[in-house]
Design an enzyme around this catalytic site. Structure first.
Site, PDB file in Angstrom:
ATOM      1  N   GLY A  75       0.820  -1.191   0.000  1.00 11.16           N
ATOM      2  CA  GLY A  75       0.000   0.000   0.000  1.00 11.16           C
ATOM      3  C   GLY A  75       0.865   1.257   0.000  1.00 11.16           C
ATOM      4  O   GLY A  75       2.083   1.204   0.182  1.00 11.16           O
ATOM      5  N   VAL A  78       5.031   6.560  -3.118  1.00  7.78           N
ATOM      6  CA  VAL A  78       6.443   6.321  -3.357  1.00  7.78           C
ATOM      7  C   VAL A  78       7.265   6.633  -2.104  1.00  7.78           C
ATOM      8  O   VAL A  78       6.959   7.561  -1.354  1.00  7.78           O
ATOM      9  CB  VAL A  78       6.950   7.151  -4.557  1.00  7.78           C
ATOM     10  CG1 VAL A  78       6.876   8.650  -4.284  1.00  7.78           C
ATOM     11  CG2 VAL A  78       8.368   6.741  -4.963  1.00  7.78           C
ATOM     12  N   LEU A 142       5.756   3.593   6.272  1.00 13.36           N
ATOM     13  CA  LEU A 142       5.090   2.317   6.519  1.00 13.36           C
ATOM     14  C   LEU A 142       4.204   1.951   5.344  1.00 13.36           C
ATOM     15  O   LEU A 142       3.484   2.794   4.810  1.00 13.36           O
ATOM     16  CB  LEU A 142       4.265   2.453   7.803  1.00 13.36           C
ATOM     17  CG  LEU A 142       3.676   1.214   8.453  1.00 13.36           C
ATOM     18  CD1 LEU A 142       3.507   1.475   9.949  1.00 13.36           C
ATOM     19  CD2 LEU A 142       2.328   0.865   7.841  1.00 13.36           C
ATOM     20  N   GLY A 143       4.283   0.699   4.942  1.00 14.53           N
ATOM     21  CA  GLY A 143       3.392   0.186   3.901  1.00 14.53           C
ATOM     22  C   GLY A 143       3.275  -1.315   4.035  1.00 14.53           C
ATOM     23  O   GLY A 143       4.275  -2.006   4.245  1.00 14.53           O
ATOM     24  N   CYS A 172       5.854   9.557   0.155  1.00 15.91           N
ATOM     25  CA  CYS A 172       4.537   9.021   0.527  1.00 15.91           C
ATOM     26  C   CYS A 172       3.394   9.833  -0.079  1.00 15.91           C
ATOM     27  O   CYS A 172       2.262   9.817   0.423  1.00 15.91           O
ATOM     28  CB  CYS A 172       4.398   8.944   2.044  1.00 15.91           C
ATOM     29  SG  CYS A 172       5.743   8.012   2.820  1.00 15.91           S
TER      30      CYS A 172
END
Length: 222
Positions: A75, A78, A142-143, A172
């Site tokens: 999710g 970049v 975070l992803g 992000c």
């Protein structure tokens, strides 16, 4: 063999690796999971790379230049990975652990916040933008991806690496977002390796699990 949800989490230290082989190894582990596959944390420093999330918009890649761009399946938008940044990948059977996605995101954020607090740095999460922030600057990105009831991808914490590549993107998806690193906030920052081990311990604690650290010289390969 069937593992229960309280079995220790295995810690694997991968050292410095290129992004794509580690990503593929995460996918392979996730797709090959069964009831006996242990939960794992992978710690790694990546060679310089920009990774674009599934919903990533190309306009957030400003000037990638000589740094490769990998379109990945996590999710988010970049971000940048590189040496001096510790990445922790929680490869967990979230169905077996009865762990919701929001719970895992919160545990990752709180683990980073707890680690930074040990070094006297006050950090916080934001409800509108996953990750961890010190003031207005972002220190951890975070992803996640959940597939077949299991998690992969994870959190990246800036320790002492070069932050200038973040200026080539909208981190992000936020134009002008300031990035920071632990080395700019304390006089004696730990190495990325030491910070990674401490972060893994903090995350295990947040999840209420034991961490099987093993012998670092016998780390998993990816």
């Amino acid at each position: 063999m069937t593992l229960d949800s309280t079995a220790p989490i295995e810690l694997h230290r991968l050292g410095r690796r290129s992004y794509t082989p580690v990503w593929q190894a995460m996918r392979d582990l996730t797709d090959g999971r069964d009831a006996g596959t242990p939960d794992q944390f992978w710690l790694v420093e990546h060679e310089p790379v920009f990774t674009q999330g599934q919903a990533g918009k190309p306009e957030h890649l400003l000037m990638p230049g000589d740094i490769p761009v990998v379109a990945t399946d996590r999710g988010g938008q970049v971000t940048y990975h590189g040496p001096g940044q510790v990445v922790l990948y929680p490869l967990l059977d979230v169905r077996r652990a009865r762990l919701g996605v929001r719970d895992l995101v919160s545990a990752l954020e709180q683990a980073v916040i707890a680690l930074l607090a040990v070094h006297g740095v006050e950090a916080h999460a934001r409800p509108d933008a996953p990750g961890v922030y010190v003031g207005e600057a972002k220190i951890a990105s975070l992803g996640l991806r959940i597939r077949r009831g299991a998690s992969f991808h994870g959190v990246a914490l800036n320790i002492d690496g070069d932050l200038s590549p973040f200026q080539r993107i909208n981190p992000c998806g936020y134009a002008g977002l300031a990035m920071t690193r632990l080395a700019d906030l304390v006089d004696d920052a730990p190495s990325a390796e030491a910070a990674g081990l401490a972060l893994a311990r903090c995350l295990a604690r947040e999840l209420g699990r034991e961490l099987a650290e093993g012998d670092p010289s016998r780390s998993a390969t990816a």
